[in-house]
Structure formats: structure tokens, C-alpha cells
Design an enzyme around this catalytic site. Structure first.
Site, short mmCIF file in Angstrom:
data_model
loop_
_atom_site.label_atom_id
_atom_site.label_comp_id
_atom_site.label_asym_id
_atom_site.label_seq_id
_atom_site.Cartn_x
_atom_site.Cartn_y
_atom_site.Cartn_z
N ASP A 54 -0.82 22.66 -23.86
CA ASP A 54 0.20 21.95 -22.85
C ASP A 54 1.36 21.11 -23.86
OD1 ASP A 54 -2.13 21.00 -20.49
OD2 ASP A 54 -2.85 21.16 -22.55
N PHE A 55 1.43 21.03 -25.05
CA PHE A 55 2.37 20.56 -25.78
C PHE A 55 3.33 21.19 -26.21
CE2 PHE A 55 -1.06 17.62 -27.82
CZ PHE A 55 -1.44 17.11 -26.82
N ILE A 56 3.25 22.73 -25.97
CA ILE A 56 4.00 23.66 -26.31
C ILE A 56 5.53 23.45 -25.49
CG2 ILE A 56 2.65 25.53 -27.25
CD1 ILE A 56 3.05 27.07 -24.40
N PHE A 64 -2.71 20.83 -28.63
CA PHE A 64 -3.14 21.57 -27.23
C PHE A 64 -2.14 22.20 -26.66
CE2 PHE A 64 -6.01 17.94 -27.56
CZ PHE A 64 -6.91 18.30 -26.84
N HIS A 122 -3.85 17.97 -20.60
CA HIS A 122 -4.52 18.92 -21.69
C HIS A 122 -5.51 19.96 -21.30
CE1 HIS A 122 -3.37 15.08 -23.98
NE2 HIS A 122 -4.03 15.49 -25.22
N GLU A 127 -0.30 18.27 -36.73
CA GLU A 127 -0.89 16.66 -36.80
C GLU A 127 -2.32 16.90 -36.83
OE1 GLU A 127 0.11 15.75 -32.59
OE2 GLU A 127 2.19 16.59 -33.03
C1 LIG Z 1 2.91 15.28 -27.85
C2 LIG Z 1 1.32 14.83 -28.27
N1 LIG Z 1 0.95 15.22 -29.58
C3 LIG Z 1 -0.36 15.19 -29.76
C4 LIG Z 1 -1.18 14.53 -29.02
C5 LIG Z 1 -2.51 14.34 -29.35
N2 LIG Z 1 -2.91 12.93 -29.69
C6 LIG Z 1 -3.43 12.05 -28.78
S1 LIG Z 1 -3.22 10.49 -29.24
C7 LIG Z 1 -2.57 10.89 -30.73
C8 LIG Z 1 -2.27 9.65 -31.64
C9 LIG Z 1 -1.38 8.72 -31.03
O1 LIG Z 1 -1.11 7.76 -32.00
P1 LIG Z 1 -0.47 6.41 -31.40
O2 LIG Z 1 0.88 6.86 -30.70
O3 LIG Z 1 -0.25 5.75 -32.29
O4 LIG Z 1 -1.52 5.96 -30.39
P2 LIG Z 1 -2.77 5.12 -30.70
O5 LIG Z 1 -3.79 6.31 -30.27
O6 LIG Z 1 -2.85 4.58 -32.00
O7 LIG Z 1 -3.02 4.09 -29.56
C10 LIG Z 1 -2.28 12.21 -30.55
C11 LIG Z 1 -1.67 12.93 -32.13
C12 LIG Z 1 -0.64 14.15 -27.85
N3 LIG Z 1 -1.51 13.61 -26.94
N4 LIG Z 1 0.54 14.35 -27.17
#
Ligand SMILES: Cc1ncc(C[n+]2csc(CCOP(=O)(O)OP(=O)(O)O)c2C)c(N)n1
Ligand SMILES: Cc1ncc(C[n+]2csc(CCOP(=O)(O)OP(=O)(O)O)c2C)c(N)n1
Ligand SMILES: [Mg+2]
Ligand SMILES: [Mg+2]
Lengths: 342, 335, 335, 342
Positions: A101-103, A99, A145, A45
């Protein structure tokens, strides 16, 4: 709070070095391996233009294009499975899990699939994949996190687990991990990305499974992983004032674990503390402490002590969070007690 | 079965929102806006530990949906959760306190921005795992159904959560068992630093429809529209007619988090300006209030001043509030 | 863009399969059938460790799909994987050996029924986690695309895997990146002991279509139909036109596994009999061969005798084959 | 192969008992708690009419209806999340995860959500959920249906972990788990379901966190979990012939762990072996061995030994699989060596 101090142990190298950050070291290792081997690619990501939230991958997409530095949807299990499939069929993916934690979301794909495929196929299929992720608290990122879950992966046959503590080690170990024919989980402490250290200009690799004496000593052995190596080194500095000579061993890879070096050191010093940033209970410190307690049984003058993270979900509030991670002061205290210096 | 085409066209009377309601919406939205601006200030002033993800630009979604819920209905929220929390009824002082890690915070400082929960208003918690709360919301809906409580659960998530398999697993069960849950997809166009079109194949609405879930795609900047649709979906769910998926087009005006200030590599200034000038939900509501002669500039200024004062007081309270006792660190691990 | 309605109706010539091809299909399907019957005997005779999930009744799917693939194309398979493995080209002796835990097995006895893999024929492995191989198949397709090899991956799974979120995660990416993967959903109506309608909301096909994936739902008992459709989808994928989803209606004639003999609590004898008498893929092909005068009873009997003899020999080989050396237990943990 | 022998330790009970299987004990515990508390319900794949593939839940759907014994799709993460949400809002779900290997799919929902919600909410929200699953090899089910992953969960603050070894313990502990206000992971050895043992007719519960001396002894302490308790008891029987008196401690719950009882026993006997069916490396044996080595340091006459499952994915072939799990013979061998009897 962890305050990583800089210690270098590169002694017998003749090549020129420069000071680069831990993040740059990772970046260089990836760039070098991608240049060397067209099968290597990165997926995760926001790894491309954004270069990850920690900017660790900055510039890679410019150098290698979006076909080899691939932004994925937020599908943590999905990209792990895709990584495994690509690895089985001729590629060498580096999967970026932002992160640690996501594993939790990748465990089936990593543990039931990637780790077991070589064995289940009777040695025919291989999964040369690296999963890079983070560990470490004190970033005010709270319970989801901030975890250091490397004990879980170290528990699983078929996986290798790397927990580097310096820019030098990170670069050399990541290059080995990418060249390894097995799934390797590579943990980077988020708080160390800006930590600088000397890294040779010339190419080098560090084998997986070889610990490193980060500081020699004679009274007590401090065995540490990742960020905690710096805590151990700071504790060793402090202990000097109390006339305690501490040896600091950086395990570098929890699996394979360099048991011999650890046991030999404990035999020599007759005392040991194991320090790790994962939860203490059923964590990495348990494995290493029990190996020392067994392997150096007849040499130990004091029980082996364990110092892991506090067994609580990582709290947000700074006054709480800072208590959950071992500190150099606390390590020095325990060491002095074990050495009867007080 | 009657042929679908043969159904009488449902002709809902589009009732004009009352003045009281419209002003209440305005107050709620403005409260979120000013709260978030204050959060940004706290960050810039290095007074807040860690980061925060501002809800500015999306206020009409949280307020439109939450105003269609009862106090005892449930919500689950996200890393961008301050708006949901306030819209469901939390008070600003305890929220600021939580963001600063103080004992007076909703979670005694243990949760922080990404984990604020407020049981009293039915907020089961923000969640720092993208998509992570979809199961919790669906389980709360199942619990409501089992207990016969006629509560409804609203599950807020960003369009990034469409990447997470869990969402599909639980939408399937919600549909099978007709659970009273509304999946509210706030499509603010970006997953962090990537446009959602680069991460999202096919059509968003089709993803819920595939599970037999009633789905609507709407403009999320019009609070009246969000509210009216939500009311319909919530009441439908409350009557036992099953889950719904509300897909709201919206936009976050600030960065992904407070530290994300150089955004040009992933979205244009022009795009941001267009949304801010033409599709600001707070401005749009202010204009509507003017046009329908429900409020004049003076009243709106007065409201703003009141809220600003309230926020100022609350942030002061939080800044002065004590941190939790260090001994709390290992309390609340087990109930 | 041309209006979709304006497209000329694509009128594919429905070519009659050649006699050689039809007889080859028959041999392959019958091989699977007799193999599985032998597996059942091994179980009943307590000669096989553990359990096995028989593919009987579904033969047309594996054969129809795999005959549309090249030898170097990939497949991933499931707990019910013997049919896929044979259809892709594995030999019966080494398969029996694997099922009996012998060193001559495809995985040296380490995998067993649920994990047979055969790299030489592109079989990346059966999988005992429902839905567990969707990522692997998609990754193999991605790898093929990156290497420019023009290989295609077929991902076999039961309709039960529609419950697993991973499938949606990877279908999204396959669609976004136009990966050459065919998702083959073998809908045999049951997830273990539960009818799939009790676990599956909405429409199966819609679940893939929602991701913009080309989807077809077909009768899975007609091998010619499965083959023709597969050919189209595989060639489409090979040309770089992206993934497809092939939803095949089929039925397992035996229990969920060899030990599942009392099935009346979850499905009726009548239903089973109907499928067996009217929709047996092997019988249907035999009838078709007769009707189109490509084979008479004598030829078919002869084929059956040949295959039976081959199977008998193979099972004998496996029964007599040695177990792996005990020292192999900790070999192959690491490459 | 494990051959569970029957040993009972119910001594000071006056109520009538009967012999029932481990599976029946689980079934009874669930039925009693569902009768007692309308908030308790069961959800999982094929839990209703099928009563699970192991038939553990047979009859429950007839007694309580399909609104309380709920067949789910094959959505392992989904039902765990739904369980957490239901638990937070007034219900007490018992989530059934057929094979312990599948908990890999639940890790985010269980570890990042259920385990942390109470803490993250500052003590306001509670997650009174039980996740029942299995462990144990030697069933010829190969690498993805044979793991014993309880070490992972034991590592996580906020979770409790139960590993019962007898019908009696299983019933009493499951009832406590259901009444507990925290998420509890309950591991049942697949191979023990048919094992019979005495279980009181009257109601009883067993507190979580209290180990049990399954056999008293004076020369060596065998600390074991789940199925391995029977291996330890068989080893103790065998050791008697060599004049070694072994004490067998069943930890019953790995978290909370009854450290005191374990340490006291080791202090008394001065020798200890820890036996568990999870992978040895970074497994449960490491935690317990390191606790003994530390807590009984000044009393130990020999190093604490660990006997976990072999660090390999579980192979299918019987000749291979049987080597991966500790046997009574192997335990007895190690014990004799530690006691200098040979
Ligand atoms: C499972 C997971 N993968 C990656 C992340 C890191 N991360 C935090 S917010 C985000 C983007 C989220 O996008 P969206 O769901 O559209 O929400 P927005 O931030 O646009 O409100 C990511 C990839 C996470 N928190 N959890
Ligand atoms: C993740 C996971 N959950 C549960 C199981 C247990 N299980 C094995 S087969 C099966 C049913 C699969 O149904 P389907 O996918 O339709 O395949 P079929 O057996 O009908 O071929 C289940 C639930 C499993 N193997 N993996
Ligand atoms: Mg978004
Ligand atoms: Mg099926």
C-alpha cells in the site's frame, strides 16, 4: 480465507533440495546476491536488526553489516529516489517497502523517474534497482495494509513486475531481478512467507518473463498470480472430483508477460479463468483475459472469466474481509459452470 | 518593530488546576490505560483479529491536548490511536466493538483499530499511513477557517512521521495561511524498532520553526503541562494567529504492537523500567492528586474500580455483539 | 566540548581569482547566455518542438558551482537545465540537437529540453518534476560514499522545489549519513507566475539547517562568490564532512518559459529592469574583468564573437541533423 | 498527431446553444457551481491570476476572490490531502493538478485516504472532492508531462473517474462531479482545450456512469475515451468510404463504467475496437475489451481489438511521439480487417 496448499512442480532437477519457507527463500536470494556482488545493498525501514516486521531479512545485517543493510527513516519516497540515484551510479540497491500500500508514496520516484530514465536518456543511463514490497489481504490489517497494487506497476513501460507464488520461484526470480539492469518491482504475498517448498541447494535463477505450468490439464486453463496460484491449485484439486481437468498457469511475472504460454494453454483447453488478488476492475485479470479472448478467439468454447479481489477497500472485519478474495470453492464453481458440469 | 529583547517578559499566572479538572483528567487517562490493557488481553486471548498498537505510557498527551479542545474541534490520529479517540470523547463499548470487527463498532467493523473515526466527537480518523493524516488535519483547519467556524484541528503523530515529506508540505501551507491547526508530535523515542535519533537529523523543533510555526517542546508525561500549553496554542489558533507545533517527549510502555514482546534488541529493560517507575503519566497524576490533597488512595481506588467495571461491561458487550451482515461488504464504497 | 563562542574566528584568505580562471568563467557564462538566446530564436522561428525554460540571468550559479566540481562529480538538474548541462561540460551542438529532437542529441531526441542527461560529464539529467531529482542526487552521493569514490553530487533546484516533501526526506538522510551532496537552491524569486514569498513560509535557510545541514545564503549573481563558496562546500563534502545547502539569490531575466512574454500580472517591468541593469551576472563579471584589468573591451568582444560563431555552427548542425529512425520509438524501454 | 474533429450529438435539446471551447466549458462549470454553492473552492499551483498555464481558469479569481481560488505552493500531495480534509469537514474542494503525470505524487492521499475514508468509517465520513488534471500526448512535452494515467484511478474502489471528450460533456460532467459526494478524478486532454463545440446556454448536468453514442452504426463498435473519441469519429468517417458503418461510443466515465451500453452495442455490431490514450498494457482498453469479450461472447464475429498508447515512455522527438498515440488511419485499418474489408 486463503489457505495456501503446497504444490511443487520442480520435476526435471537433479540437484538436492530442501524444504524452506518463502521468507527463507527471499533471504537466501538476497544473501547470495550480496555475497556475489558488492554493489548490492538493502535499504528500508527496520530492515537491519529487526529484519523487517515479517522477519524476512533476519540475519542479513549480521552477515553484511549496517553499511549494506541500511535502516532508513520512514521516508518511502525518499528511499526510492535514493535507490534510483544509487542505481544510476554503479550500485544495485534493493529497496524494501514494507507494505504494498505504501508504494502509493513512491509513484513519482518509481514511475516518473526510475522507469523512464533509461528511455529518456536515449539508452545511456540505467537503473538496476529492485523494489521489494508486499501484497495480499486476509491478514486483518484493513484498507491501508492489504492492497495488491501490482496492476499499476504492470501498466508502466520501463518497469518489470514479479509476483512469485512459491519459495522456489521467489528465490530464482529475485536473483534474476537483482541482476536485471532495469527497475523491477517484486511483490511478496504477506500470507505466504511461512509457506514451505522445495528449493535446490545449488544456485539457480529463473528468467523474468517465463510463465510456469504448475499443473497440467486439458479442460480449462486457470491463469493465476502470486497467492492465487494456490487457490487455483486447490480449485484444480476440487475439480478433479467433478471430472474436470484444470491446467494451472502461474504467470510469475506480470511484466513481461508470457502471453504465448497463456494463449497456447487456452487454445488447448478452450476455456479460461484468470485469478488475481488485486481489485478486479481495471486490474491484472483484465489484461490477461483480454489477451486470451483475443489470442485464442477461434478456440474458445466459453467466455474468459475474471476473478479478482472484490472492488471494495479491504474491510477489517473478518466476516467481510474473507469475502473479498477469490476462494478455491468459488473458482471451482465458475470452472464447472464454464465446463457445463453442475 | 520593537526589538524582540525589548518585549516585556510575559508572566502568565500559573493557575493550579481545579480538583474537578484534575480528577477528570485522571479518569480519562485511567480509562485509556485500562482500555489498552484490556486490548492486550483480547490479543493474548486470541479474541481480537489482527494487531493493535497500545497507547499505554502516552496518556497525558492525548488527554492534555483533547481537554483543551471543544467537542466540535477536530483531531486526526494514528495507528496508535485508541488514546486520542477516547480522549476526544468516544465510548469504550463501540471502540471495543470496532476492534473486534463488530457491526456496533464506530465504523461498523470496517475500519478496525487503525481506522477508528468518530465524527460526533470530531475525530476524523486514525490512520495507518505514518504521517498520512497531516494533510487531512490541515485541510480540516482550512475548512474551519473558510467556514468561519472558529474550530481548531489537532493533528497527532509520532516522531516517525517527521520522515514523511507530506508533513513539511502542509506545515508550510498552514503557516502561510495561518490555519488553526496544532501539530502534536508524540516523540515516544522509537519508530517501530529503531530509536528516533538514528532516523532524525538535527533538532525536531527546528523543523517546524523553519516554516515560521510557533513551536514548543515539553515533557509529555505531565498532563497539567500538556494541557496548559495546549490551551494556549489552541486559543491562539482560534484567535486566528496560526498554527503551532507541540513536541511532547513521551514513551510507549509496551511494544510497537501487541505482538512485539522481545524488545531487548532495540531498547533496554532498564530504560523501560526507568520510564515506568519515574515517568508514568498516570502515576504522576495520582501522586500529584495525593500531594495536593485533592484525592486520597481510597478515592483513586474507587475511581479505578468504576472504570474497570465500565470497561468490563463494554468488552462484554463487544464480545457478544454481532458481526456485520456479510452483505455490508460492498456497501459504503460510494456515498 | 569547546564553547562555540570560544572557537578562533576562521579567517580564510580571500584569494583573487586568476585571469585564466576568470576568463574561463566568462566564456562559460556567455556560452550559456548565447545558447539560450538562440533557443529563444528557435522557438520564435517555430523551429523547436515544444517549449523551453531559459536560464538567462542565473548563469553565475551553474558556472560557479560546476567549476567547483570535478568532471566525474555528479549533478542533477531541472526543467530550467540548459545552463547546468553546459556548465558541467556538455557541448552545444549535441544540446541543440536534443532540443530539436534529433538523433544526434544527447538522448537521441527522446529526452528533449527537460530531460537532457550527459553521463560523460556526470550530468544525471534534467528533470521535469519540480524537486524530482533530489532523491537521485542524494542516491548518487550515497553511491559515491559506498564505492569510496570521493565523488560529490550537486543537486540544482529552484526555490519552488521547497514545496515538495521529497526534498526534506532526502535532506534528512543526507545529514544522518553525512552524504557528499550539495543542495543548490536557485532562488530566482518565482515559482512560475507566483512570487516565492507567497508560497514559502519562514526562512529558506532554516529549512535545511533544521536537518543539521550546513547552510549558506549568498548573492547568486557573483560568480566568484558562488565559486568560492561552492569550493568550500564541495571540498568539505569530499572530506566526508557531510552535505551542505547553498541558497543563491538570483533572477530569471526571461519568462517562465519561452512563451511567457506578458509578465506584468505577476512581476513589474521595473523589477526586471533593475535586475538586468544592476545584477546581470555576465555584465558584472565583464565589469570585474575590466576593473581588475584582466580584459579589455576588445578581448571580451573577441570572446563573444568566438562563442557566437561556435553557437551558430552548432545550431546549424542541429537543424540539419536527421531525426531518429522511427523504429527507435520502442528501443531503450528496457536495458 | 491527433487532429480532433468536431462532432456534436446534442439532438433532443430545445435550449439555445453557442459554440464554446472545452476550456471555457470547464471554466463555466466551475463558475456556475461556485456561484451555486459557497462550499466549492479551487486550489492549485498558479490557478489564480495565472488561471493555470492552460488559462482554463482565467477570470475565476476576479469573480470569486483569492479566498476561493487559491494559489498553492508546489505541493501536489499536500494540496490533495488538504482537499480531502476540507471535503470531510463541510467544503467541496476542486484540486487542480496541472499535469496528469503529477498525480503520481498524490497517490497516497488520493488512494489510501480520500478513496477509502467513506468505507473505512463505515459510511459516516464523506469526501466530496474533485481532482482535476490532464492527460494526453503529442504536445512535445516528453515523458513526464504526457502520460494518461486514468487506468490507475479507475482501478481504485471509492474513486470515480471522468474522461470527457467534448465541451458539452465536460461542462455537464464537471458539474455532476462537483455535486457528487465522492472523490472524483476529472481528466482533461490538454490538446482539446481549444476544441469548440455547442453548449446550451441553460444549465444542465450529465450523470456520471452513462456512456454516449457519439455516432450510430451497425458493422462495428468503436469504444473510446477522451481525445480518442475524436480519433474514433474520424475513423468512422473514413470507414464510411469503405462501406463500413461504425458506431462510436464515448464511455465518458471509466468508473462507473456503462457496461450495458457497451455490451449492447457490441452485441448489435458483433465487432469492437477499444481505443484509449493510456499505455495499452494493463490499461483501460484491457478492462473494456475483456468486458465486451465476456458480455458479448456469443455475438462476436471477430476478436475484440485494443488500441492504447504504445508501451513506451512518451518520447520528445515529434517523429517518435506521433507514433505512440492511436491514429484514425490505424483504427480504420484495424476495423476494416475485422470486417473483412480490404
Ligand atoms: C508510510 C508508512 N511507512 C511505514 C509504515 C509502517 N509503520 C507503522 S508504525 C511505524 C512506526 C511509526 O513510528 P512513530 O511515527 O514514531 O509512531 P509510534 O509507533 O512510535 O507511535 C511504521 C514504520 C506505515 N504504517 N506507513
Ligand atoms: C511536481 C510538479 N508540479 C508542478 C510542475 C509545473 N511547474 C513546472 S516549473 C514550475 C515552477 C518551478 O519553480 P522553481 O522551482 O522556482 O523553478 P524555476 O522555474 O523558477 O527555475 C512548476 C510549478 C512540475 N513540473 N512539477
Ligand atoms: Mg514513535
Ligand atoms: Mg523559481
Amino acid at each position: 480465507m486463503k489457505a495456501p496448499s503446497e504444490h511443487s512442480t520442480i520435476t526435471n532437477t537433479v540437484t538436492a533440495t530442501r524444504q524452506i519457507t518463502f521468507a527463507q527463500a527471499i533471504n537466501e536470494a538476497l544473501a547470495e546476491e550480496m555475497r556475489r556482488d558488492p554493489r548490492v545493498f538493502v535499504i528500508g525501514e527496520d530492515v537491519a536488526e529487526a529484519g523487517t516486521p515479517f522477519k524476512v531479512l533476519s540475519g542479513l545485517v549480521d552477515a553484511f553489516g549496517s553499511q549494506r543493510v541500511i535502516d532508513s527513516p520512514i521516508s518511502v519516497a525518499g528511499i526510492t529516489g535514493i535507490g534510483a540515484g544509487a542505481a544510476m551510479t554503479g550500485m544495485r540497491p534493493v529497496v524494501d517497502i514494507m507494505f504494498g500500500d505504501f508504494i502509493t508514496l513512491t509513484m513519482d520516484q518509481l514511475v516518473n523517474q526510475a522507469a523512464k530514465i533509461h528511455y529518456m536518456s536515449g539508452g545511456k543511463l540505467k537503473v538496476p534497482m529492485v523494489l521489494r514490497t508486499t501484497l495480499g489481504a486476509t491478514r486483518r490489517s484493513a484498507a491501508q495494509h492489504s492492497q495488491s497494487l501490482h496492476a499499476w506497476l504492470s501498466h508502466i513501460p520501463g518497469l518489470k513486475v514479479v509476483v512469485p507464488s512459491t519459495a522456489y520461484d521467489a528465490k530464482g526470480l529475485l536473483k534474476s531481478a537483482i541482476r536485471d539492469d532495469n527497475p523491477v518491482v517484486f511483490f511478496e504475498d504477506k500470507m505466504m512467507y511461512q509457506l514451505k517448498g522445495p528449493v535446490p541447494v545449488d544456485e539457480y535463477t529463473i528468467p523474468l518473463g517465463v510463465a510456469d505450468v504448475k499443473r497440467a490439464g486439458s479442460d480449462i486453463t486457470l491463469v493465476a498470480t502470486s497467492s492465487m496460484v494456490h487457490i487455483a491449485l486447490a480449485a484444480a484439486d476440487a475439480l478433479q472430483a467433478s471430472d474436470v481437468s484444470a491446467e494451472v498457469i502461474d504467470v510469475r511475472t506480470t511484466s513481461p508477460l508470457d502471453k504465448e504460454m497463456i494463449i497456447e494453454s487456452a487454445k488447448k483447453t478452450s476455456r479460461a479463468i484468470v485469478i488475481d488478488e488485486g481489485y478486479e476492475r481495471y486490474g491484472v485479470t483484465a489484461e490477461i483475459a483480454s489477451i486470451i479472448a483475443d489470442g485464442a478467439f477461434y478456440y474458445l468454447d466459453a467466455p474468459v472469466k475474471r476473478m479478482g479481489a472484490m472492488d471494495v477497500p479491504v474491510p477489517f472485519s473478518p466476516v467481510l474481509e474473507d469475502q473479498t478474495v477469490p476462494t478455491a470453492e468459488a473458482v471451482a464453481e465458475v470452472a464447472k459452470r464454464l465446463c457445463n458440469k453442475r | 518593530m520593537v526589538h524582540p529583547k525589548a518585549k516585556p517578559a510575559s508572566k502568565k499566572p500559573v493557575s493550579t488546576p481545579s480538583r474537578d479538572q484534575a480528577l477528570h483528567f485522571y479518569r480519562q487517562m485511567l480509562k485509556i490505560r485500562l482500555f489498552e490493557e484490556q486490548v492486550n488481553q483480547l490479543y493474548l486471548g486470541a479474541k481480537m483479529p489482527g494487531l493493535a498498537h497500545l497507547y499505554i505510557g502516552q496518556e497525558a498527551v492525548a488527554v492534555g491536548v483533547c481537554e483543551a479542545l471543544r467537542r466540535d474541534d477536530y483531531i486526526t490520529s494514528t495507528h496508535r490511536g485508541h488514546g486520542h479517540c477516547l480522549a476526544k470523547g468516544a465510548s469504550v463499548d463501540r471502540m471495543f466493538a470496532e476492534l473486534l470487527g463488530k457491526a456496533a463498532g464506530y465504523c461498523r467493523g470496517k475500519g478496525g483499530s487503525m481506522h477508528i473515526a468518530d465524527q460526533d466527537t470530531g475525530n476524523l480518523g486514525a490512520n495507518a499511513i505514518v504521517g498520512g493524516s497531516a494533510g487531512i488535519a490541515t485541510g480540516a483547519a482550512m475548512s474551519a477557517k473558510m467556514r468561519g467556524s472558529d474550530q481548531v484541528a489537532a493533528c497527532f503523530f509520532g516522531e516517525g512521521a517527521l520522515g514523511q515529506g507530506l508533513l513539511y508540505e502542509v506545515m508550510n501551507m498552514a503557516s502561510l495561511w495561518k490555519l488553526p491547526v496544532i501539530y502534536v508530535c508524540e516523540n515516544n523515542q522509537y519508530n517501530e524498532y529503531t530509536n528516533y535519533r538514528e532516523t532524525t537529523a538535527g533538532e525536531v523543533a527546528a523543523r517546524a520553526e523553519a516554516f515560521g510555526i510557533h513551536t514548543e517542546t515539553i515533557e509529555g508525561q505531565d498532563v497539567h503541562l500538556v494541557h496548559a500549553k495546549s490551551l494556549t496554542l489552541v486559543e491562539r489558533a482560534r484567535r486566528g494567529e496560526g498554527p503551532a507545533f507541540l513536541h511532547c517527549n513521551t514513551y510507549r510502555f509496551h511494544g510497537h504492537h501487541v505482538g512485539d514482546v522481545d524488545r531487548s534488541y532495540y531498547r533496554s529493560k532498564k530504560e523501560e523500567e526507568e520510564w515506568k517507575s519515574k515517568r508514568d503519566p498516570v502515576k504522576l497524576l495520582a501522586e500529584w492528586l495525593h500531594k495536593s490533597e485533592m484525592a486520597d488512595g481510597k478515592l483513586l481506588d474507587q475511581i479505578e474500580a468504576e472504570i474497570a467495571a465500565h470497561i468490563k461491561e463494554a468488552v462484554q458487550f463487544a464480545l457478544e455483539a454481532p458481526y456485520p451482515d456479510p452483505n455490508e461488504v460492498n456497501q459504503h464504497v460510494y456515498a
